[in-house]
Every structure is written in structure tokens, then in C-alpha cells.
Design an enzyme around this catalytic site. Structure first.
Site, short mmCIF file in Angstrom:
data_model
loop_
_atom_site.label_atom_id
_atom_site.label_comp_id
_atom_site.label_asym_id
_atom_site.label_seq_id
_atom_site.Cartn_x
_atom_site.Cartn_y
_atom_site.Cartn_z
N CYS A 123 34.52 13.55 18.30
CA CYS A 123 35.65 13.01 19.04
C CYS A 123 35.10 12.20 20.20
O CYS A 123 33.89 12.26 20.49
CB CYS A 123 36.59 14.12 19.51
SG CYS A 123 38.24 13.51 19.97
N CYS A 125 36.98 11.98 23.35
CA CYS A 125 37.67 12.28 24.60
C CYS A 125 36.71 12.73 25.71
O CYS A 125 36.89 12.37 26.87
CB CYS A 125 38.77 13.31 24.38
SG CYS A 125 38.22 14.88 23.68
N CYS A 133 41.22 10.08 23.09
CA CYS A 133 40.36 10.19 21.91
C CYS A 133 40.08 8.85 21.25
O CYS A 133 39.53 8.81 20.14
CB CYS A 133 41.00 11.14 20.89
SG CYS A 133 41.27 12.80 21.56
N LYS A 199 46.22 19.07 13.22
CA LYS A 199 45.95 19.37 14.63
C LYS A 199 47.20 19.00 15.44
O LYS A 199 47.58 17.83 15.51
CB LYS A 199 44.74 18.59 15.13
CG LYS A 199 44.39 18.86 16.59
CD LYS A 199 43.15 18.10 16.99
CE LYS A 199 42.81 18.31 18.45
NZ LYS A 199 41.60 17.56 18.85
N GLU A 237 49.28 15.30 5.99
CA GLU A 237 48.00 15.04 6.66
C GLU A 237 46.83 15.67 5.90
O GLU A 237 45.77 15.06 5.75
CB GLU A 237 48.04 15.60 8.09
CG GLU A 237 48.96 14.85 9.04
CD GLU A 237 48.40 13.51 9.45
OE1 GLU A 237 47.23 13.21 9.16
OE2 GLU A 237 49.16 12.73 10.08
N LYS A 252 44.73 23.70 13.50
CA LYS A 252 44.50 23.98 14.92
C LYS A 252 45.78 23.69 15.69
O LYS A 252 46.33 22.59 15.54
CB LYS A 252 43.36 23.10 15.43
CG LYS A 252 43.04 23.26 16.91
CD LYS A 252 41.94 22.30 17.32
CE LYS A 252 41.64 22.46 18.81
NZ LYS A 252 40.63 21.50 19.27
N SER A 278 41.37 27.74 22.69
CA SER A 278 41.07 28.28 24.01
C SER A 278 42.21 29.08 24.62
O SER A 278 42.00 30.14 25.20
CB SER A 278 40.68 27.13 24.94
OG SER A 278 41.72 26.17 25.03
N TYR A 317 36.21 31.90 19.87
CA TYR A 317 35.35 32.18 21.02
C TYR A 317 34.99 33.65 21.09
O TYR A 317 34.17 34.04 21.92
CB TYR A 317 36.05 31.73 22.31
CG TYR A 317 36.35 30.25 22.33
CD1 TYR A 317 35.38 29.33 22.73
CD2 TYR A 317 37.59 29.77 21.91
CE1 TYR A 317 35.65 27.97 22.72
CE2 TYR A 317 37.86 28.39 21.91
CZ TYR A 317 36.88 27.51 22.31
OH TYR A 317 37.15 26.15 22.30
#
Length: 329
Positions: A123, A125, A133, A199, A237, A252, A278, A317
Site C-alpha cells: 500500500c 498510505c 492510498c 476491505k 470484489e 478485513k 487493530s 496481533y
């Protein structure tokens, strides 16, 4: 006396029978992908905890190696890398630089652990001065087609550095085809593309933007990331990215979108990855630290739910925690 009701508890009565009839396989070490944030810095002792993600860090190359070493000793098999460059510009130059931070991190990890499976997030960004992005018009709109060339250059530079897989997360139309073509033209035919095909423009990404220093300076990402209200669009998609050459797909976020994971799983026959983002991590972690929930139990249940919904791979994570505490096989 005849029995007139279902005795479902017979198959729940003991741990042994519950294990015997369990429908969803247990979590495995090979299911897990650990995200790392690596920072371009001259201070090789740099290690900064991310305020909104307790227990997660921005790491220099040297600190990344130390962190991964501990995790590999615990059984880590796969990572995904996000880079934070020293400088940003309006062309995202650091994203595709031969000596860029992700490229250097890939070389370092693959040299030390050749069998560690290294995936790179593709990406722009983190590398754009404006945090979007893609390339912006003077009015602030993201230009789709001119951005594809930069994404393709970034993917090729990651693969040339030794990345095992590239994962475009930008949500530009046609980026999988552009990346696949560029990889093939560069002789990198065997490098797979794991597309962030589905996403959503999610509020659950908030802590990540602190971690990756990638919050947009103007506007938002709703013109290129998906509307959280849409489900059928997810299939469109996913199928489009498969037609363009994607080998695996990502949904995501994961937790609030398990219905989407199941719908995509039913529609495609390629490996599916769920990204526990996150915000999902931070909510579970914060509640656990405050003693409001049993963190370990909620962590395990949330990930099992994603696997039950149809995901084979899990970006989370919590990977290091799961491995260190021997919570996966």
C-alpha cells in the site's frame, strides 16, 4: 416412558466427547500470521509501544529481528510487514525504493530465517505525505489508474527483496491485475498475491493508523474502501480479484464481518484469510487489562469464530501470545 425431546447434552457431557465431535478444527500455529511495524531509523535500539495497542510496538530493524527471534523460538511461521519510512512525499517514493524499510526488513528476516514465510503489505498510505492510498488530484480525489503503476512497482520491489507473498491492501480497481502482470514480467511468477479483496471503510482501523502513522491528512477512504452496509458487493470484489490473478483473499475487518467471511467462503475455492484488525485487538486487550473479561478466553473464542466462519488463515496481533502461551498446536 418414551423420550420426547432431544438429548443434545449427551454429546457435551465430558471433555472427551466434546473434543471428539467438535466441528471446527482447533487453532494451529500454521494458521497464524503476525503483523509487525518496522521503522526506518538510525537508532537501532528504537522500540516504541503503540499507545492504542498495548503490547504492540514500532520497531527498528534490529529490534524487529530480536522480536521475531523470540516468536520463532515459540513456533512463529508467518509474518506480515508494514513499513514506516523516515520521509514521506506525494509519490510514495519510499514504498518502492530498493533500500526501503520493508525491503530491508524482508532481506534481514529471510537471511536469518529462510523458512519464515514473509508477507508484505502493499500500500502507499504509510509513504504518502497526505496519508491516502493513492495519488491525489489537486482537489483531493484519489486517482485510480495512475496509482496502479506505483503499487506494481512496490510489489515487485518487495518480491525482488525476497518476500514470499505480496498482499495489496489499497483497494484500487485493477491493482491485482497490474501487480500480477508486473511480477510475471519481472520473472517473479511463483510469488503469490494475497489480495485484501474485501476491505471495508471501518472505524476499527483507528489504532492501526497510529501504529503505521497513516491517517489521511484530508477527507477519508470511503471512496475506495467498501461501505460497511454492503454484503453482495463483497462477492463482486472477491470474484473480480480472482479473475485478475489473486491466489488468496483477505476479509478485513474480521469480527464484525463474520457473515461476510462465510459468504465469501461459500463463493470461492481459494484460501481465505481473516484480518483481526487493530480495533478488535485493542478492545479485547484493554478489557482484559482492566479485568472486565477473561482475555485469553475471549481471544480464543473470537479467533475460533473466524475459523468457523470459513477463514483458513488469521492475521492477528495475538499471534505471539498464542504461541508463547502454547494455546495453539
Amino acid at each position: 416412558m418414551s423420550q420426547s425431546f432431544h438429548r443434545g447434552r449427551r454429546l457435551r457431557w465430558t471433555p472427551e466427547i466434546r473434543s471428539m465431535v467438535r466441528e471446527t478444527p482447533p487453532l494451529l500455529a500454521e494458521d497464524l500470521i503476525m503483523p509487525y511495524f518496522v521503522v526506518e531509523t538510525e537508532d537501532q535500539s528504537f522500540r516504541k509501544e503503540i499507545g492504542a495497542m498495548p503490547g504492540q510496538y514500532q520497531l527498528s530493524l534490529a529490534e524487529l529481528e530480536k522480536q521475531v527471534e523470540k516468536a520463532v523460538d515459540d513456533g512463529l511461521q508467518s509474518v506480515i510487514l508494514f513499513g514506516i519510512p523516515a520521509e514521506k512525499d506525494e509519490k510514495a517514493s519510499g514504498a518502492y525504493a530498493e533500500d526501503g524499510i520493508v525491503q530491508e526488513a524482508v532481506r534481514r528476516l529471510k537471511h536469518r530465517w529462510p523458512s519464515l514465510y514473509v508477507i508484505t503489505d502493499v500500500c502507499l498510505c504509510e509513504y504518502m505525505s497526505h496519508g491516502h492510498c493513492g495519488i491525489l488530484t489537486p482537489g483531493g480525489a484519489v486517482l485510480n489508474d495512475p496509482t496502479l503503476e506505483l503499487l506494481a512497482k512496490t510489489a515487485v520491489s518487495h518480491a525482488a527483496a525476497g518476500a514470499d507473498m505480496v498482499a495489496p491492501s489499497d483497494m484500487m480497481d485493477g491493482r491485482v491485475a497490474a501487480i500480477r502482470h508486473a511480477l510475471d514480467e519481472s520473472g517473479l511468477v511463483m510469488v503469490p498475491v494475497m489480495s485484501y479483496a474485501v476491505k471495508y471503510a471501518s472505524a476499527f482501523y483507528g489504532p492501526f493508523r497510529e501504529a503505521a502513522e497513516s491517517a489521511p491528512a484530508c477527507g477519508d477512504r470511503k471512496s475506495y474502501q467498501m461501505d460497511p452496509a454492503n454484503a453482495r458487493e463483497a462477492i463482486i470484489e472477491a470474484l473480480a480479484d480472482l479473475d485478475e490473478g489473486a491466489d488468496c483473499l483477505i476479509v478485513k475487518p474480521a469480527g464484525p464481518y463474520m457473515d461476510i467471511i462465510r459468504q465469501v467462503r461459500d463463493a470461492v475455492n481459494v484460501p481465505l484469510c481473516a484480518y483481526q484488525v487493530s480495533g478488535e485487538y485493542s478492545m479485547i486487550r484493554a478489557a482484559g487489562l482492566n479485568g472486565w473479561i477473561n482475555e485469553e478466553a475471549v481471544m480464543m473464542e473470537s479467533l475460533l469464530g473466524m475459523k468457523r466462519a470459513g477463514a483458513k488463515m488469521l492475521i492477528t496481533y495475538f499471534t505471539e501470545t498464542l504461541l508463547k502461551q502454547r494455546l495453539v498446536r
